[in-house]
Design an enzyme around this catalytic site. Structure first.
Site, PDB file in Angstrom:
ATOM      1  N   MET B   1       5.160  -7.402  -3.250  1.00 55.90           N
ATOM      2  CA  MET B   1       4.815  -6.640  -2.040  1.00 55.90           C
ATOM      3  C   MET B   1       3.299  -6.530  -1.910  1.00 55.90           C
ATOM      4  O   MET B   1       2.620  -7.520  -2.084  1.00 55.90           O
ATOM      5  CB  MET B   1       5.462  -5.255  -2.114  1.00 55.90           C
ATOM      6  CG  MET B   1       6.970  -5.323  -2.003  1.00 55.90           C
ATOM      7  SD  MET B   1       7.505  -5.788  -0.353  1.00 55.90           S
ATOM      8  CE  MET B   1       7.867  -4.194   0.363  1.00 55.90           C
ATOM      9  N   CYS B   2       2.774  -5.400  -1.657  1.00 52.49           N
ATOM     10  CA  CYS B   2       1.362  -5.139  -1.378  1.00 52.49           C
ATOM     11  C   CYS B   2       1.032  -5.525   0.068  1.00 52.49           C
ATOM     12  O   CYS B   2       1.525  -6.512   0.594  1.00 52.49           O
ATOM     13  CB  CYS B   2       0.385  -5.889  -2.282  1.00 52.49           C
ATOM     14  SG  CYS B   2       0.559  -5.499  -4.021  1.00 52.49           S
ATOM     15  N   GLY B   3       0.177  -4.726   0.673  1.00 58.92           N
ATOM     16  CA  GLY B   3      -0.266  -5.019   2.027  1.00 58.92           C
ATOM     17  C   GLY B   3      -1.767  -5.255   2.010  1.00 58.92           C
ATOM     18  O   GLY B   3      -2.513  -4.524   1.355  1.00 58.92           O
TER      19      GLY B   3
END
Ligand code: SF4
Ligand code: SF4
Lengths: 503, 350
Positions: B1-3
């Site tokens: 994930m991570c944005g």
């Protein structure tokens, strides 16, 4: 004789109910284990080497072969082998010769290294559907690229690349000389190398005419005996390898017994018919790293700087420092041959007790070259006891660019590792020059088996890389992070620079 | 994930941090509250010719004395202060963020230390590897990283991100899976002018790490992303490769494609892979890197992580999600998803 004889190692029996008396066992055993007397086939178990040719060729599965029950009182220190060797030497007063690789009971480091696979956050890559790149270039690389501006203002590459070998798989076939092994064995491997887009070593035996069509996939060798070496030979190879040492026998030269020197071998190696071919322990023109530099450069000069030059050394205690010296010698690749490497013939004491395992050697060479800032400029090839694709993957993760296989290639042609290569009677037509035995190995069939093996390992390596989420071999090389040690002591883990399982 | 999100205004017109905070917070599903961070360029015009060193101190006595000693050995501290912060209810304060504006002495350059930047690199490596309780997390000129363990809004409010005005912004919302959630492990990762935000995992980390460590970089931050900043510094600054070439080294075309290229191009790409094979990055990733020259975004070679690009006049946006870009600029145009490995480069107008 006060010592009596040593009890036979194997026990061969024929199930007489099954036997159809075809006589194939007699024909197939070049060691003379079977003979006919009247209408009976007699067995002399003492002559058996465990090569399993008879078992494989018996149409009735009538032959069984077992290790003879121990006749000695069992003892943890004074093993049967220890006692037998003493008896042999008490009788002969000679060095004990042995074939193939280290047969002592040391634990394998490879088997205690575990590879990684990814789950969830880092998707594994499916090699059937995604590209997987195993292509490897062996040779000198620049440490950085330089660019120049053209008159039109465009940027253009200024660095010129040195000649490199292009491998479609990081598996090469190591050097085994014509003489030590048969022409059909060489042909099989050469055809396989060409077909799989890789390379094979000629060994120090020159290059037979029949191998000329495969010369684009051959690495020619210059060993201390300089057998078969002239400019034509050097020019035919795709690369040149200087052999300083060999894993099975570090610190000593080579010995091809006169019986194996047939007319063809004599012509190819440029030595008299029937004479022993003895390569000295050292190259008599190399007594320092400066001398090695001169040889590397003269070989390059002789071939107009068009070919990579490799230097092969045995894995010994100081291997990292030696390899670092070689890396600075203008050599394009350093080959490290570990203590489990095979051989046609070596003094048993060397085979089993000198040198270090390839796993530790590769890790420390890679480390040293990095410390000295030369790792990217020189290729590292690992050899010596690579048994399967896992050993291959682990060697690369420890820092090798590619591996050489030797024994594994022989096994793919039929060898059963009986360890009697030095006698020239190999029943599988591999380690022999006796024409009737050589004919047993069909080069087409042999080539198919060797290329099948290379192909299979290449597929398995792609799967292992895909599972670890890696799609190019560059990212596997030196990737110690993808390895964990299991039941290895702290000291070895430190040399390998690998974390413990679970860490 | 991570944005991740990146923004550049090619005319150097500044934007304050409030919008970037809103855009990043929109991607809270991509985070876990374990880390968020921002970097802005052009925020310290008064000290534009000093290196702004942002340091986390565990306490202000021993580690700080040691860092001061090192700095005084190599140059002059023009100004220093605690980075202004506002306590947040959900954010546990673990370190004291401090900033130095620092100028290296000219006469310390020599031998292996060939430039001012080498001095800074050396100081960062020395502090991070050898001083317990001190961590330099930002070290470029006229720019600064602000990061901590927490949600994007909390971290933004903690540092009062809206008070800074920059013409490049990168921001990151973290969901750690392969390393601990701690302040040092939050993105952006920075060395000198290079700042990196990253979504993904680098499976080639072991190889890349061994490669950069051969050049004096020390990987101390317990996460794979820091190696990207070092690779950019090594290839981009030290080897002077053009940004496009750096991207081609890190995420090169496949051999099949290289084989089909016209000869000169084929030779170039082969040379890149042969020379920089150990810098090649594998695994799923989407990365945006900023420097004082602009920003560049790219993904891994088979595009296992999302990356979206949008433009509006002189403004370029790169993010994990289109919706985040739309929060920054509802008028955005040319929204597209770049191909795997394709560098998206935003530079200042000359
Ligand atoms: S090969 Fe088998 S069947 Fe034939 S003679 Fe020997 S033991 Fe009997
Ligand atoms: S090559 Fe032949 S002689 Fe040598 S070990 Fe293998 S089977 Fe035995």
């Amino acid at each position: 004789m006060s010592l009596g004889s040593i009890p036979p190692k194997y026990k061969v029996t024929i199930d007489r109910e099954q036997c159809m008396d075809c006589g194939r066992c007699i024909e197939n055993c070049s060691y003379g284990t079977f003979r006919r007397e009247g209408d009976k086939i007699l067995i002399q178990s003492r002559k058996c080497t465990g090569c399993l040719r008879c078992v494989s060729m018996c149409p009735r599965d009538a032959i069984s072969l077992t290790e003879n029950p121990v006749d000695y009182r069992s003892h943890p220190l004074w093993t049967r082998e220890a006692r037998e060797d003493i008896i042999k030497q008490a009788r002969s007063g000679k060095i004990i010769l042995a074939g193939m690789g280290n047969a002592s009971n040391l634990p394998s480091i490879f088997d205690r290294l575990l590879l990684d696979a990814c789950q969830v956050t880092n998707p594994s890559i499916d090699p059937l559907r995604e590209p997987m790149e195993l292509r490897t270039y062996i040779g000198k690389k620049p440490s950085k690229l330089e660019f120049k501006k053209t008159e039109a203002g465009d940027v253009e590459l200024a660095t010129k690349l040195a000649p490199n070998l292009k491998l479609e798989t990081p598996i090469m076939i190591g050097h085994m000389s014509y003489g030590a092994i048969s022409l059909n064995a060489h042909l099989s491997m050469a055809k396989a190398a060409k077909e799989t887009g890789t390379f094979m070593g000629t060994g120090e035996g020159g290059l037979h005419r029949e191998l000329y069509p495969y010369q684009g996939n051959m690495i020619v060798q210059v060993a201390s005996g300089r057998f078969g070496v002239n400019v034509d030979y050097l020019e035919r190879g795709a690369a040149i390898e200087i052999k300083i040492g060999q894993g099975a026998k570090p610190g000593i030269g080579g010995h091809l017994p006169g019986e194996k020197v047939s007319a063809e071998v004599s012509r190819t190696r440029m030595i008299p018919l029937g004479s022993d071919a003895i390569s000295p322990a050292p190259h008599h023109d190399i007594y320092s790293i400066e001398d090695l530099v001169q040889l590397v450069r003269s070989l390059k000069e002789a071939t107009e700087w068009k070919k990579p030059v490799f230097v092969k050394i045995a894995a010994v205690h100081n291997v990292a420092a030696i390899a670092a010296g070689i890396a600075r010698s203008s050599a394009d690749a350093v080959v490290i041959d570990g203590s489990r490497g095979g051989t046609g013939a070596a003094p048993k004491v060397f085979r089993d007790h000198v040198g270090i395992p390839i796993e530790g050697a590769i890790a420390s060479v890679d480390q040293k070259l990095r410390e000295q800032g030369t790792r990217n400029e020189v290729s590292v090839i690992a050899s010596g006891g690579i048994r399967n694709s896992a050993d291959l993957a682990k060697s690369i993760a420890l820092g090798a660019d590619a591996v050489y296989i030797g024994t594994a290639a022989l096994i793919s042609m039929g060898c059963r590792v009986c360890g009697n290569c030095y006698r020239g009677l190999c029943p599988w037509g591999i380690a022999t020059q006796r024409q009737d035995l050589v004919d047993r190995l069909d080069p087409e069939q042999g080539a198919r088996q060797v290329s099948n093996l290379i192909h299979a390992w290449t597929l398995e390596l792609s799967e292992l890389m895909g599972a670890a989420g890696i799609n190019s071999i560059e990212s596997m090389r030196g990737n110690r992070d993808r390895l964990r040690g299991y039941m290895l002591d702290e000291g070895i883990l430190e040399v390998l620079d690998v974390k413990n399982a679970g860490a | 994930m991570c944005g991740i999100i990146g923004f550049i205004d090619k005319t150097k017109s500044p934007m304050d941090g409030s919008k970037i905070k809103a855009a990043l917070s929109l991607m809270n599903e991509r985070g876990s509250g374990d880390g968020a961070g921002y970097v802005a360029y052009g925020i310290y015009p008064d000290y534009a010719d000093c290196y702004a060193l942002h340091v986390f101190f565990d306490n202000m006595v021993e580690p700080k004395t040691k860092v001061d000693e090192i700095l005084h050995r190599w140059g002059t501290v023009v100004h220093q202060e605690e980075i202004p912060t506002v306590e947040q209810p959900g954010l546990k304060r673990v370190h004291t963020p401090w900033r130095y504006f620092f100028k290296p002495f000219d006469d310390m350059i020599g031998g292996k230390v060939g430039s001012e930047k080498d001095i800074i690199k050396h100081i960062v490596m020395e502090v991070n590897a050898s001083i317990d309780g001190a961590l330099v997390f930002s070290s470029g000129k006229n720019m600064g990283v602000f990061k901590a363990s927490g949600w994007p809004e909390e971290v933004a409010d903690f540092y009062r991100i809206e008070d800074y005005e920059g013409y490049i912004w990168l921001a990151h919302n973290r969901y750690p899976t392969n390393s601990p959630g701690w302040w040092g492990g939050a993105h952006p990762f920075n060395l000198l002018d290079w700042s990196v935000v990253h979504n993904g995992e680098i499976t080639s980390y072991g190889t890349n790490q061994r490669y950069v460590e051969g050049y004096g970089y020390k990987c101390t931050l317990l996460t794979d992303t820091e190696v990207v900043a070092y690779l950019f510094d090594l290839l981009g600054r030290q080897h002077e490769l053009p940004t496009k070439t750096v991207v081609k080294a890190l995420a090169p075309p496949f051999w099949d494609e290289i084989d089909r290229m016209p000869p000169a191009e084929e030779e170039l790409h082969r040379a890149i892979r042969l020379t920089y094979g150990s810098a090649l990055m594998n695994g799923p990733f989407a990365i945006v890197v900023a420097s004082n020259e602009g920003i560049v975004g790219f993904t891994d070679r088979i595009k296992l992580r999302p990356l979206v690009v949008g433009e509006n006049g002189d403004k370029l946006y790169i993010s994990s999600e289109e919706s985040a870009i739309r929060v920054l600029d509802p008028e955005v145009k040319n929204i597209r998803t770049p191909r795997a490995g394709e560098p998206i480069i935003g530079r200042f107008n000359a």
